[in-house]
Enzyme design. Structure first.
Site, short mmCIF file in Angstrom:
data_model
loop_
_atom_site.label_atom_id
_atom_site.label_comp_id
_atom_site.label_asym_id
_atom_site.label_seq_id
_atom_site.Cartn_x
_atom_site.Cartn_y
_atom_site.Cartn_z
N HIS A 166 0.84 -1.21 0.00
CA HIS A 166 0.00 0.00 0.00
C HIS A 166 0.89 1.27 0.00
O HIS A 166 0.85 2.07 0.95
CB HIS A 166 -0.86 -0.07 1.26
N GLU A 269 -0.84 1.35 -5.28
CA GLU A 269 -0.61 0.12 -4.55
C GLU A 269 -0.61 -1.10 -5.48
O GLU A 269 -1.46 -1.19 -6.37
CB GLU A 269 -1.72 -0.05 -3.50
O1 TA6 Z 1 -6.16 1.52 -0.38
C1 TA6 Z 1 -7.16 2.44 -0.22
C2 TA6 Z 1 -7.86 2.21 1.12
O2 TA6 Z 1 -8.39 0.91 1.17
C3 TA6 Z 1 -8.90 3.32 1.30
O3 TA6 Z 1 -10.21 2.87 1.17
C4 TA6 Z 1 -8.55 3.96 2.60
O4 TA6 Z 1 -9.39 3.71 3.63
C5 TA6 Z 1 -7.11 3.53 2.80
O5 TA6 Z 1 -6.92 2.31 2.18
C6 TA6 Z 1 -6.50 3.60 4.17
O6 TA6 Z 1 -6.93 2.57 5.02
P1 TA6 Z 1 -6.47 2.56 6.54
O7 TA6 Z 1 -7.06 1.30 7.11
O8 TA6 Z 1 -4.97 2.53 6.54
O9 TA6 Z 1 -7.00 3.82 7.17
#
Ligand code: TA6
Length: 294
Positions: A166, A269
Site C-alpha cells: 500500500h 498500490e
Molecule cells: O487503499 C485504499 C484504502 O483501502 C482506502 O479505502 C482507505 O481507507 C485507505 O486504504 C486507508 O486505510 P487505513 O485502514 O490505513 O486507514
C-alpha cells in the site's frame, strides 16, 4: 540499540529501538537510504542518493504496537480492505500491526543491500485467520527500491489470500501530479459505492479518489512537475492497482493525518484483490519496484 542488532553484521545496516519503543532498521549505502520498522515490516522512507524521499510519511503518524503507521508502505495481508465476512477483524489484515523478525542483511555486489524479514503464524494470527504460513519480505535498497512479499502455505489444506503493498508517495502538490499507465483499464470506484468504470487518459486529482483498477499488471508513472521527477512503479504477482487520495474531508477526519496531508501524498498500490488460492507447500510472490526518473 536493539537486540536485533546483534543478529546482523552488514555494513550500513543498523537497528535501533526508538523512544516510542518500536525497532527501526536503517539501511544506508552509496545508492540509497531506507528506513523500516519491524512493527509491520513497515518501510517509512526510501531516498535514492541526491533525491528527496520518494515515500510520504504522515507527520502525525502514530508509532505503537497495535496501530498501523500512516504513510510509507503498509503491508495489507492476508486480506485487503475490510475482512470479507467479519468487520470486527482488522482492516487490511494483521501483517501491518504485527512484529516481524529480521532474518538477514547482505551487501550485494552491485552496491545495493538486501534485507529479509519473516513472519509466521502465532496464536493471535490463528485467532484471526486459521492457517499456518510463512511470509518472507525481501527488500533491496539501491538506486531503486525492490520489495517482494512471498507467502508459503505451510498448512495441510489450501487457503486464499489477498492483500496489497500500500505505497504512499511523496508529491509536491496533488493538483499538479498525474498518473500515466492505467488508460483504458476498468476500475471499481469505492467513492461511488464500488460502481465499475473505465479510466480515460491519465489520472488527475481534483477530489477524493479511491479506486481498484482490475486485471492490470501495467507499470504506472507518477508525473510530478513540482519535484521535477517521475516515479516509475512496476509490479508482479499483482492483479490490481489501487489508487487512493483521501482529499480534504477524509484527511480532517483521520487523527493520524494533518488536515492538509492529502496535498502531498498519493497511494499507488500493488494489489492482489481478486484472491489467490495457494495449495499446501506452494508459494505466491507479490512484488513492487519503485524507481525515480529524475
Ligand atoms: O487503499 C485504499 C484504502 O483501502 C482506502 O479505502 C482507505 O481507507 C485507505 O486504504 C486507508 O486505510 P487505513 O485502514 O490505513 O486507514
Amino acid at each position: 540499540m536493539s537486540e536485533a542488532n546483534s543478529l546482523i553484521n552488514c555494513p550500513g545496516v543498523s537497528v535501533e529501538t526508538q523512544s516510542h519503543g518500536l525497532d527501526k532498521v536503517v539501511i544506508d549505502n552509496d545508492l540509497g537510504r531506507c528506513e523500516l520498522y519491524l512493527h509491520g515490516a513497515h518501510i517509512t522512507s526510501f531516498t535514492p542518493k541526491g533525491e528527496t524521499d520518494l515515500l510520504w510519511l504522515s507527520p502525525k503518524a502514530v508509532f505503537c504496537a497495535d496501530k498501523a503507521i500512516r504513510g510509507g508502505i503498509p503491508i495489507c495481508w492476508p486480506w485487503f480492505g475490510a475482512h470479507p465476512s467479519d468487520s470486527s477483524k482488522p482492516a487490511h489484515g494483521f501483517a501491518r500491526v504485527t512484529q516481524w523478525q529480521l532474518d538477514s542483511a547482505v551487501a550485494l555486489e552491485n552496491g545495493a543491500t538486501q534485507v529479509c524479514l519473516k513472519l509466521s503464524e502465532s496464536e493471535q494470527s490463528l485467532s484471526l485467520w486459521p492457517h499456518r504460513f510463512e511470509l518472507v519480505y525481501q527488500i533491496v535498497v539501491g538506486k531503486q527500491l525492490d520489495i517482494a512479499l512471498t507467502v508459503t502455505n505451510t498448512d495441510e489444506s489450501a487457503f486464499d489470500i489477498g492483500g496489497a503493498l500500500h505505497s504512499y508517495f511523496n508529491i509536491h502538490d496533488v493538483e499538479q501530479v498525474s498518473i500515466k499507465g492505467l488508460d483504458g483499464i476498468c476500475y471499481r470506484d469505492k467513492v461511488e459505492g464500488f460502481a465499475q468504470n473505465q479510466q480515460n487518459g491519465d489520472i488527475k486529482f481534483t477530489q477524493e479518489v479511491d479506486r481498484v483498477y482490475i486485471d492490470t499488471e501495467d507499470t504506472c508513472y507518477l508525473q510530478d512537475p513540482g519535484f521535477d521527477r517521475t516515479i516509475e512503479i512496476s509490479k508482479s504477482g499483482s492483479d490490481s492497482t489501487i489508487v487512493w487520495n483521501p482529499w480534504q474531508d477524509k484527511s480532517q477526519s483521520m487523527a493520524d493525518m494533518s488536515d492538509d496531508g492529502y496535498q502531498t501524498m498519493v497511494c499507488i498500490e500493488a494489489g492482489s484483490t481478486g484472491g489467490v488460492n495457494i495449495a499446501p507447500g506452494q508459494q505466491h510472490c507479490l512484488a513492487q519496484s519503485i524507481k525515480c526518473r529524475c
